[in-house]
Design a protein around this motif. Sequence first.
Motif, PDB file in Angstrom:
ATOM      1  N   GLN A 189      40.875  38.602  41.437  1.00  0.00           N
ATOM      2  CA  GLN A 189      39.473  38.933  41.157  1.00  0.00           C
ATOM      3  C   GLN A 189      39.359  39.756  39.868  1.00  0.00           C
ATOM      4  OE1 GLN A 189      36.860  40.241  44.518  1.00  0.00           O
ATOM      5  NE2 GLN A 189      36.882  42.204  43.476  1.00  0.00           N
ATOM      6  N   GLU A 190      40.255  40.714  39.723  1.00  0.00           N
ATOM      7  CA  GLU A 190      40.216  41.543  38.509  1.00  0.00           C
ATOM      8  C   GLU A 190      40.460  40.702  37.263  1.00  0.00           C
ATOM      9  OE1 GLU A 190      42.956  44.645  39.479  1.00  0.00           O
ATOM     10  OE2 GLU A 190      41.460  45.732  40.687  1.00  0.00           O
ATOM     11  N   ARG A 191      41.410  39.792  37.382  1.00  0.00           N
ATOM     12  CA  ARG A 191      41.720  38.929  36.239  1.00  0.00           C
ATOM     13  C   ARG A 191      40.503  38.080  35.878  1.00  0.00           C
ATOM     14  NH1 ARG A 191      46.523  36.796  38.171  1.00  0.00           N
ATOM     15  NH2 ARG A 191      45.634  34.773  38.690  1.00  0.00           N
ATOM     16  N   ARG A 192      39.892  37.526  36.899  1.00  0.00           N
ATOM     17  CA  ARG A 192      38.748  36.646  36.652  1.00  0.00           C
ATOM     18  C   ARG A 192      37.569  37.429  36.066  1.00  0.00           C
ATOM     19  NH1 ARG A 192      37.214  32.317  34.678  1.00  0.00           N
ATOM     20  NH2 ARG A 192      35.250  31.496  35.456  1.00  0.00           N
ATOM     21  N   LEU A 193      37.369  38.628  36.538  1.00  0.00           N
ATOM     22  CA  LEU A 193      36.266  39.442  36.001  1.00  0.00           C
ATOM     23  C   LEU A 193      36.492  39.726  34.521  1.00  0.00           C
ATOM     24  CD1 LEU A 193      35.627  41.861  39.002  1.00  0.00           C
ATOM     25  CD2 LEU A 193      33.990  40.238  38.014  1.00  0.00           C
ATOM     26  N   LYS A 194      37.742  39.966  34.164  1.00  0.00           N
ATOM     27  CA  LYS A 194      38.030  40.186  32.734  1.00  0.00           C
ATOM     28  C   LYS A 194      37.696  38.944  31.925  1.00  0.00           C
ATOM     29  CE  LYS A 194      41.598  43.664  32.895  1.00  0.00           C
ATOM     30  NZ  LYS A 194      42.935  43.563  33.489  1.00  0.00           N
ATOM     31  N   GLU A 195      38.058  37.790  32.479  1.00  0.00           N
ATOM     32  CA  GLU A 195      37.806  36.536  31.743  1.00  0.00           C
ATOM     33  C   GLU A 195      36.328  36.315  31.458  1.00  0.00           C
ATOM     34  OE1 GLU A 195      41.537  34.225  33.910  1.00  0.00           O
ATOM     35  OE2 GLU A 195      39.542  33.310  33.944  1.00  0.00           O
ATOM     36  N   ILE A 196      35.494  36.706  32.391  1.00  0.00           N
ATOM     37  CA  ILE A 196      34.069  36.407  32.176  1.00  0.00           C
ATOM     38  C   ILE A 196      33.350  37.540  31.452  1.00  0.00           C
ATOM     39  CG2 ILE A 196      33.967  34.890  34.200  1.00  0.00           C
ATOM     40  CD1 ILE A 196      32.356  37.122  35.590  1.00  0.00           C
ATOM     41  N   ASN A 197      34.060  38.613  31.137  1.00  0.00           N
ATOM     42  CA  ASN A 197      33.386  39.735  30.464  1.00  0.00           C
ATOM     43  C   ASN A 197      33.807  39.854  29.000  1.00  0.00           C
ATOM     44  OD1 ASN A 197      31.568  40.832  32.337  1.00  0.00           O
ATOM     45  ND2 ASN A 197      33.320  41.434  33.595  1.00  0.00           N
ATOM     46  N   ASP A 237      28.291  33.263  37.657  1.00  0.00           N
ATOM     47  CA  ASP A 237      29.654  33.550  37.180  1.00  0.00           C
ATOM     48  C   ASP A 237      30.206  34.797  37.866  1.00  0.00           C
ATOM     49  OD1 ASP A 237      29.573  31.390  35.452  1.00  0.00           O
ATOM     50  OD2 ASP A 237      29.048  32.579  33.678  1.00  0.00           O
ATOM     51  N   ILE A 238      29.368  35.812  37.926  1.00  0.00           N
ATOM     52  CA  ILE A 238      29.801  37.053  38.582  1.00  0.00           C
ATOM     53  C   ILE A 238      30.090  36.780  40.056  1.00  0.00           C
ATOM     54  CG2 ILE A 238      29.042  39.363  39.260  1.00  0.00           C
ATOM     55  CD1 ILE A 238      27.219  39.267  36.678  1.00  0.00           C
ATOM     56  N   PHE A 239      29.149  36.110  40.683  1.00  0.00           N
ATOM     57  CA  PHE A 239      29.310  35.781  42.103  1.00  0.00           C
ATOM     58  C   PHE A 239      30.618  35.023  42.360  1.00  0.00           C
ATOM     59  CE2 PHE A 239      28.697  32.646  45.526  1.00  0.00           C
ATOM     60  CZ  PHE A 239      28.425  33.487  46.587  1.00  0.00           C
ATOM     61  N   ASP A 240      30.852  34.007  41.555  1.00  0.00           N
ATOM     62  CA  ASP A 240      32.045  33.174  41.759  1.00  0.00           C
ATOM     63  C   ASP A 240      33.342  33.978  41.628  1.00  0.00           C
ATOM     64  OD1 ASP A 240      30.312  31.098  42.090  1.00  0.00           O
ATOM     65  OD2 ASP A 240      30.885  29.985  40.287  1.00  0.00           O
ATOM     66  N   ALA A 241      33.315  34.966  40.749  1.00  0.00           N
ATOM     67  CA  ALA A 241      34.531  35.761  40.559  1.00  0.00           C
ATOM     68  C   ALA A 241      34.881  36.556  41.814  1.00  0.00           C
ATOM     69  CB  ALA A 241      34.348  36.708  39.370  1.00  0.00           C
ATOM     70  N   TYR A 242      33.852  36.984  42.528  1.00  0.00           N
ATOM     71  CA  TYR A 242      34.085  37.781  43.736  1.00  0.00           C
ATOM     72  C   TYR A 242      34.190  36.923  45.004  1.00  0.00           C
ATOM     73  CZ  TYR A 242      32.864  42.192  41.287  1.00  0.00           C
ATOM     74  OH  TYR A 242      32.829  43.279  40.465  1.00  0.00           O
ATOM     75  N   LEU A 243      33.775  35.683  44.904  1.00  0.00           N
ATOM     76  CA  LEU A 243      33.640  34.881  46.120  1.00  0.00           C
ATOM     77  C   LEU A 243      34.929  34.752  46.944  1.00  0.00           C
ATOM     78  CD1 LEU A 243      31.940  33.131  47.995  1.00  0.00           C
ATOM     79  CD2 LEU A 243      32.291  31.201  46.433  1.00  0.00           C
ATOM     80  N   PRO A 244      36.098  34.512  46.327  1.00  0.00           N
ATOM     81  CA  PRO A 244      37.292  34.357  47.176  1.00  0.00           C
ATOM     82  C   PRO A 244      37.532  35.567  48.085  1.00  0.00           C
ATOM     83  CG  PRO A 244      37.728  33.522  44.973  1.00  0.00           C
ATOM     84  CD  PRO A 244      36.378  34.196  44.901  1.00  0.00           C
ATOM     85  N   LEU A 245      37.329  36.771  47.559  1.00  0.00           N
ATOM     86  CA  LEU A 245      37.531  37.947  48.401  1.00  0.00           C
ATOM     87  C   LEU A 245      36.373  38.124  49.386  1.00  0.00           C
ATOM     88  CD1 LEU A 245      39.238  40.417  49.117  1.00  0.00           C
ATOM     89  CD2 LEU A 245      38.033  41.689  47.338  1.00  0.00           C
ATOM     90  N   ALA A 246      35.147  37.891  48.928  1.00  0.00           N
ATOM     91  CA  ALA A 246      33.989  38.036  49.823  1.00  0.00           C
ATOM     92  C   ALA A 246      34.145  37.106  51.023  1.00  0.00           C
ATOM     93  CB  ALA A 246      32.691  37.725  49.077  1.00  0.00           C
ATOM     94  N   ARG A 247      34.551  35.879  50.741  1.00  0.00           N
ATOM     95  CA  ARG A 247      34.841  34.916  51.816  1.00  0.00           C
ATOM     96  C   ARG A 247      35.884  35.472  52.768  1.00  0.00           C
ATOM     97  NH1 ARG A 247      39.937  31.789  51.617  1.00  0.00           N
ATOM     98  NH2 ARG A 247      40.264  33.569  50.276  1.00  0.00           N
ATOM     99  N   TYR A 248      36.942  36.029  52.226  1.00  0.00           N
ATOM    100  CA  TYR A 248      38.032  36.545  53.063  1.00  0.00           C
ATOM    101  C   TYR A 248      37.541  37.693  53.949  1.00  0.00           C
ATOM    102  CZ  TYR A 248      42.791  37.884  54.332  1.00  0.00           C
ATOM    103  OH  TYR A 248      43.946  38.157  55.033  1.00  0.00           O
TER     104      TYR A 248
END
Lengths: 309, 309, 309, 309
Positions: free
Chosen positions: B301-309, B242-253
């Motif tokens: 990414q920030e929004r998604r991190l909030k959702e999973i925390n 879950d954590i990984f997926d939240a960062y993945l779009p930016l990490a990919r970029y």
Amino acid sequence: MSLLTEDAKGVYVIAVTPFKDNGELDLPSTDRMVDFYLEKGASGLTILGMMGEAPKLTADESRTFVRRVLARVAGRVPTVVGVSAPGFAAMGELSASVMGDGASGVMVAPPSTVRTDDQIISYYRMVADTLGPNTPFVLQDFPLSTTVQISPQVILKIVENQSTCVMLKHEDWPGLAKITALRKASGAGSRRISILAGNGGLFLPEELGRGADGAMTGFGYPEMMVDVCKTFAAGDAERARDIFDAYLPLARYEQQPGHGLAIRKHILAKRGAIASAAARKPASALSNADIAEIESLISRQERRLKEIN
Amino acid sequence: MSLLTEDAKGVYVIAVTPFKDNGELDLPSTDRMVDFYLEKGASGLTILGMMGEAPKLTADESRTFVRRVLARVAGRVPTVVGVSAPGFAAMGELSASVMGDGASGVMVAPPSTVRTDDQIISYYRMVADTLGPNTPFVLQDFPLSTTVQISPQVILKIVENQSTCVMLKHEDWPGLAKITALRKASGAGSRRISILAGNGGLFLPEELGRGADGAMTGFGYPEMMVDVCKTFAAGDAERARDIFDAYLPLARYEQQPGHGLAIRKHILAKRGAIASAAARKPASALSNADIAEIESLISRQERRLKEIN
Amino acid sequence: MSLLTEDAKGVYVIAVTPFKDNGELDLPSTDRMVDFYLEKGASGLTILGMMGEAPKLTADESRTFVRRVLARVAGRVPTVVGVSAPGFAAMGELSASVMGDGASGVMVAPPSTVRTDDQIISYYRMVADTLGPNTPFVLQDFPLSTTVQISPQVILKIVENQSTCVMLKHEDWPGLAKITALRKASGAGSRRISILAGNGGLFLPEELGRGADGAMTGFGYPEMMVDVCKTFAAGDAERARDIFDAYLPLARYEQQPGHGLAIRKHILAKRGAIASAAARKPASALSNADIAEIESLISRQERRLKEIN
Amino acid sequence: MSLLTEDAKGVYVIAVTPFKDNGELDLPSTDRMVDFYLEKGASGLTILGMMGEAPKLTADESRTFVRRVLARVAGRVPTVVGVSAPGFAAMGELSASVMGDGASGVMVAPPSTVRTDDQIISYYRMVADTLGPNTPFVLQDFPLSTTVQISPQVILKIVENQSTCVMLKHEDWPGLAKITALRKASGAGSRRISILAGNGGLFLPEELGRGADGAMTGFGYPEMMVDVCKTFAAGDAERARDIFDAYLPLARYEQQPGHGLAIRKHILAKRGAIASAAARKPASALSNADIAEIESLISRQERRLKEIN
């Protein structure tokens, strides 16, 4: 079939070539696969590309496969055929054959031996002469594979010189600045051609944002690209990104060099699009660990898709 | 400082080299960057790597930068220094210098001229001889950049021959099967060395699942890798994903070839880790479109991190 | 036709493919060329090699050309056919076809994608399986073109594994140490295969001295290689070198990368072996300056040959 | 020392770097080698080139070696120093240092990462900016090693843009057409720069015929290049070819990729120009068979030189 034009948009799926477990061409699966791609919303198909195992087919098999696809597509969408070849005789022969069979256009990547700007421009002049004035072609720009770096200026020169160049398969990784430069040029008077993005769709939202007209690439879930393109075209870029993000972990996994085709065929077989995941040698095979990872990624993907819908 | 060992785990961040806008080494930012990485949970640092612009430094600047980093780290975590060089004289000199200054080990990638299994094995024998018996080294396996393909058997042979080889920086893209093969061999009696994964962490969950001990790579948000490794080590693989997926779009970029360093430095500067995003020539620069894409990815990414925390 | 064996020796000339000025296959010239090579003393012929413009032929043309050559040779000497292909289906099909037509064996170079020792050994296992137990094959070792480095140990392993591997086309430039290593191994019990040297014959005296059995390469004056091999075999190494030295200035000139084929065809046309020097696109063309240099080299060569005779 | 200019001609010998048997820099041999080259008629020297083992020296050793050479040359001929480097900081630092020590100019090859015409042109703009307006430089065009293809148009553009570009080290193999194109352009108004030929002098007669001003390369018998250039300049092209042909068998042998340096150093040591043939690791070593071949080639060369004198 109508010919490919500069107005092409949407998703042209790079099709796999289905084989039976014994390695023979699987023609019934070819039909099923065509149906599958069209049901998922493909705007076109591209066959005999690098991921289509084209070099592993005999000349007769290539012809048989192309005809089967074209017969099943039956003009519902345009079909592009990869005809890259080390020599122009073979390229011309294959191109004439598939256009005669009803293809809408062909795709040509440069050989690794052309390097300087002039060599690239001359090469595509010879390509256009070989294909003739009635065969629209796609310039495949894929430096990671070809090692040929094509600058935006060179692409614009080819577009200027060769009126039959109607599309760029954009696979410079990811080369977002190149799309921006090309669109700026077409805004300033250069002939505007279609730009479809490659690289497994891994940069699709950004590529659409820069002016790409869609995607020409493969993925076990082509509906991702279709939905992203449609949603983006409808003006909802954030929603398009939500869809993209849900599929990204698996799309990333499928993009492993040298291993991606095995993963893609596994997914397509699992989804019923083809009967067997068999690829022809030389080919990589999936381990149990690979398959477990794919299963896990798919179940997470399904969960995430539910969350956003 | 204690030396690098086969037991190393966690995240060794590949550090950038901070420059001022005028291109000079930025030593105050070097301190800040070290603090930033350690605050985010780095288990170690790696400097003068390929993404550290090492080849753009003069010999004196390299020495100054290494000393500054080591002084700031002050033994809190191990520091590895990249010493790949076309000749052994320069490699030996740099290695002796940095080990004398307090580095914990060095990292060496093979030159593109070694190709056969024997050539690779011989090369690392000369490397180990050059570094000496008291300098632990990391074998950097990065075929996309070096064009050198190192099979698991060859890695095992190097591990057998060279007792100072204590770590593999695994950057065969993604080479999951290689990790599996190496871990199977160490289960069967081969000396077990540390395996840290590279490639911007884009395959980190799978790499950890296969037996990697952590990551040695860079990303503007190194806490992603730290959190993924910790959560995975704590047994919660789904949460790690879950954590990984939240960062993945930016990490990919950020993983765009030829462009990634500019993106990483932009993010680090934005986050206050360094004063300027300046890179030395030859370097790519970010366009307004690039920056807008990064901003958008960060806010999502920030929004998604909030959702999973 | 009898099959190629490990005892092959002498000069297997790499034949060009004759075209008319309009680019069509020139079959009458094909006959004349075969006669020319045999008159000059060739022990065998090799067709559809890299310098034979094989990739520029259509599948039908390849078949037509092979049959014409085999018909003209009429079993007087063995004929080897290059069947390197990106996939095994095409390789197998072409091989079966030419062996059925009367070829004595086939030649296969590795694709640039195989890199490690194991990959190369596996590749040739698949090659041997594809060709079948009745088709002797030549391992083409040409790293300058393929970028694949094959160590002597790997060659010996292939020889051990694949009983149908009967010859090495030695084109590692010049790789004299490799010949020495292979001959030492065959002296120590490894199966001895034929080694024929390539590279335009530019190292022929040294290669023969190291244990090569002859040459498999092209040159506008194939009698050079024939005479050098015969004289060397007769025990007069100094005389063999005198002959070699007389031809060396032109042989060197013909070995220009990317330009050599045009020079070779020019010389063959001038000598009446083929009607036209035409090569298929993409092809380099000779300038007036090139032609003047060739003329000058030929006249000096003739003078020198008179001096030593 | 006077600076390198567009009028440079004759033979600039690419010097080796002498080491003692224990691998240390051999400074007395450095003096002897300089004397040897000048006695044989060198018009200039080039040091720290690819064949000069530059990458195997530490920064301090490079500086020491350069100063020793410059002190021994003592302004008798111009000395060019290779300063190719992956980054501009190191290039600028080395260039400033050697020019301060009395070098006449520097030489720069492009890194393999620059590919398109624009990238090459931009790279040399940055090179010229880095070196500054008072440092003349040599453009080293060596695609076999760099993989960078530079078209004549690009060279002419660099010459137009960068007034400090005064010489082309022509090592496109052999690229005779490129010399012709450049000389035609300088006849038509483009600034005429010096063109010195490389590739071990293996195409020297033809290169001089096309308009080269001499050679910048190495060979154990540099007097060959000196005599060929002088005799050609005196108008006796046939006599120049006689001299060339006498040395060609050995020159060809010395040009073996990966092995040439060992052969060259062996010959130079044999001739007393340096004390030891030692090269730094990684280095190839000569076998007894190699040495016997060299001896044989030298004795034949001496005999032939007597015959033509």
